[in-house]
Design an enzyme around this catalytic site. Structure first.
Site, short mmCIF file in Angstrom:
data_model
loop_
_atom_site.label_atom_id
_atom_site.label_comp_id
_atom_site.label_asym_id
_atom_site.label_seq_id
_atom_site.Cartn_x
_atom_site.Cartn_y
_atom_site.Cartn_z
CE LYS A 87 -4.14 1.76 2.49
NZ LYS A 87 -4.95 1.75 3.64
CB SER A 162 -8.29 3.52 2.56
OG SER A 162 -7.48 3.13 3.64
CB SER A 186 -8.62 0.47 5.34
OG SER A 186 -9.17 1.78 5.05
N1 GLN Z 1 -13.41 4.11 5.91
C1 GLN Z 1 -13.15 4.33 7.24
C2 GLN Z 1 -12.27 5.88 7.44
O1 GLN Z 1 -12.30 6.45 6.36
C3 GLN Z 1 -11.77 3.55 7.55
C4 GLN Z 1 -10.50 3.84 6.72
C5 GLN Z 1 -9.17 3.01 7.28
O2 GLN Z 1 -9.30 2.02 7.85
N2 GLN Z 1 -7.99 3.57 7.01
O3 GLN Z 1 -11.83 6.29 8.21
#
Ligand code: GLN
Length: 495
Positions: A87, A162, A186
């Site tokens: 990532k 994400s 994410s």
């Molecule tokens: N969708 C969640 C957020 O926007 C989780 C994102 C994540 O785990 N980085 O914060």
């Protein structure tokens, strides 16, 4: 049992175990393998946007080193020569690390993240950096400055977020495994949208050194893969105590002791997670629970009333921490700097206005607000109290249970541009955020398909440091269903 109408259900993507056998038997060299994957990435990434940066030269160098090791006849580490995607919020010295943001579009770190060191140490072959929501804030990949990763199951759908690029690369056969990060879902949610498996480890199992921070008390790095055994192998490779991350404590190795025998295991079904679920998802979860019962687990009805506090607590805490962590992007030290600012204040203002996208700006503003003197007690402190309450409820449940079975998300992969409001998007994180709040581990496994043939994910949550238990439960399901819910990619590498 719901099945995809159009695709063969039993063909798998190539797993680490399968590739290991090919490499060790010298049926293919690591360089040949890397070239096959790199060709597939070149061919298919323009449509998929799974990778932001492709690191061809570094990949071939690593593959050559892997071939030397394999050729020397030594017993090589499990990920030696294995092609993977990292990532793009994980620092790689000399290789640009954008975090999906215009702010870091040309940022090249000068040090390596701990997980990257560990994987490089095994001569695993990084093919490139995975697409992601900007600064890991989002659930659809649409906040990526580079355009969101598409879902290999249906290119009109999002890959999730994400870590959507990582899940898309793995599900699309453009990497044998991937490394993502999970602050509120994410890793698990994109794995579920793309029909692969993803593990969010216990907070502190994996070092965060070199992970670009979003919300430090919730962030955790973990693997996405095509089989549960693969997840375990990658988790073993990256979990370690690291003195550069004072919250890390490592984890016991799990690969060798995963039996998939779950007789007598107590699996909880907390009704709050099932309220208002779309029928397809509810049915797939019901059928997964039945499979567990058949395998000898005991299903236990439990209640988790604190679930209703999880989203507000998460979004207050995550935004508060983000507003502090993202204060470092001021255009002065590193990253983007806006031209023509004149004064210092103006340069900072312009840099941040130009460099950050809408969602990131929204969260910085929200976070700054909840931390401001007059509102600190009303929001931030209350959210901390809710966090304590949620964590206590988790501990109470796990004094009686081994695993909690929930959906990974109350939705399947959304179409691009679904045009949900920010709050509606946040609501789709309901099943995953409580796990980060409690610092617990959870794995997402494919367990069905909706009426459009899109994958549905089941989440198995464990007590802290319960990776072995949840991965065993995941393995039991995978063994029993023969991987029927892991669809082969329609494209990508098939060895
Ligand atoms: N969708 C969640 C957020 O926007 C989780 C994102 C994540 O785990 N980085 O914060």
């Amino acid at each position: 049992m719901l099945k995809s109408p159009d695709l063969p259900s039993r063909v798998k993507m190539t797993s680490i175990t399968e590739i290991r056998a090919l490499l060790d038997a010298r049926k293919i060299s690591a360089v040949e393998l890397a070239k096959i994957y790199l060709d597939a990435v070149k061919r298919e990434n323009p449509a998929l946007s799974a990778y932001i940066t492709v690191t061809e030269d570094a990949a071939l160098d690593a593959a050559r080193r892997a071939d030397e090791r394999i050729g020397a006849g030594e017993s090589v580490p499990p990920l030696c020569g294995m092609p993977f995607v990292l990532k793009d919020n994980i620092s790689t010295a000399g290789i640009r690390t954008t975090c999906g943001s215009k702010m870091l579009e040309n940022y090249v770190p000068f040090y390596d993240a701990a997980v990257w060191e560990a994987l490089r140490g095994q001569d695993a072959v990084m093919l490139g950096k995975g697409n992601m929501d900007e600064f890991a804030m989002g659930s659809t990949n649409e906040t990526s400055y580079f355009g969101g990763a598409k879902n290999p199951r249906d290119l009109a759908r999002v890959a999730g977020g994400s870590s959507g690029g990582v899940a898309a690369a793995v599900a699309g056969g453009l990497a044998s495994f991937g490394i993502g990060s999970d602050t509120g879902g994410s890793i698990r949610q994109p794995a579920s949208f793309c029909g692969v498996v993803g593990l969010k480890p216990t907070y502190g199992a994996v070092s965060r050194h070199g992970l670009i921070a979003y919300a430090s008390s919730l962030d955790q790095i973990g693997p996405i893969a095509v089989s549960v055994k693969d997840l375990a192998a990658v988790f073993d490779a990256i979990s370690a105590r690291d003195k550069r991350d004072m919250t890390s404590r490592g984890a016991e190795q799990v690969s060798d002791s995963l039996t998939g025998d779950i007789r007598g295991m107590k699996i909880g079904l907390a009704r709050e997670f099932y309220e208002g679920l779309p029928t397809d998802i509810a049915k797939a979860l019901e059928s997964a629970a039945k499979t567990y019962e058949k395998l000898g687990a005991e299903l236990v009805d439990v209640s988790f009333p604190a679930l209703r506090h999880a989203l507000p607590a998460y979004y207050i805490l995550a935004c508060a921490e983000a507003s502090s962590n993202l204060g470092r992007y001021d255009g002065l030290r590193y990253g983007r700097r806006a031209e023509g600012g004149g004064t210092l204040d103006e340069t900072i203002r312009r840099t941040r206005s130009e460099g950050f996208g809408r969602e990131v700006r929204r969260r910085i503003l929200l976070g700054t607000y909840v931390l401001s003197a007059g509102y600190y007690d009303a929001y931030y402190n209350r959210a901390q109290l809710l966090r304590r309450g949620i964590t206590n409820e988790f501990e109470r449940m796990f004094s009686e249970l081994d695993v909690l079975l929930t959906p990974t998300a109350p939705v399947t992969a959304l179409p691009f541009g679904a045009d949900l409001s920010p709050v509606e998007t946040y609501q789709t994180d309901i099943c995953t955020v409580p796990v980060n709040i409690a610092g617990a581990p959870a794995v997402s496994i494919p367990c069905g398909f909706d009426s459009d043939g899109l994958p549905i994910g089941a989440q198995l949550i464990g007590a802290k440091r319960g990776e072995k238990t949840i991965l065993s439960a995941a393995l039991a399901f995978e063994n029993e269903t023969g991987g029927a819910f892991i669809k082969a990619p329609t494209s990508g590498v098939k060895l």
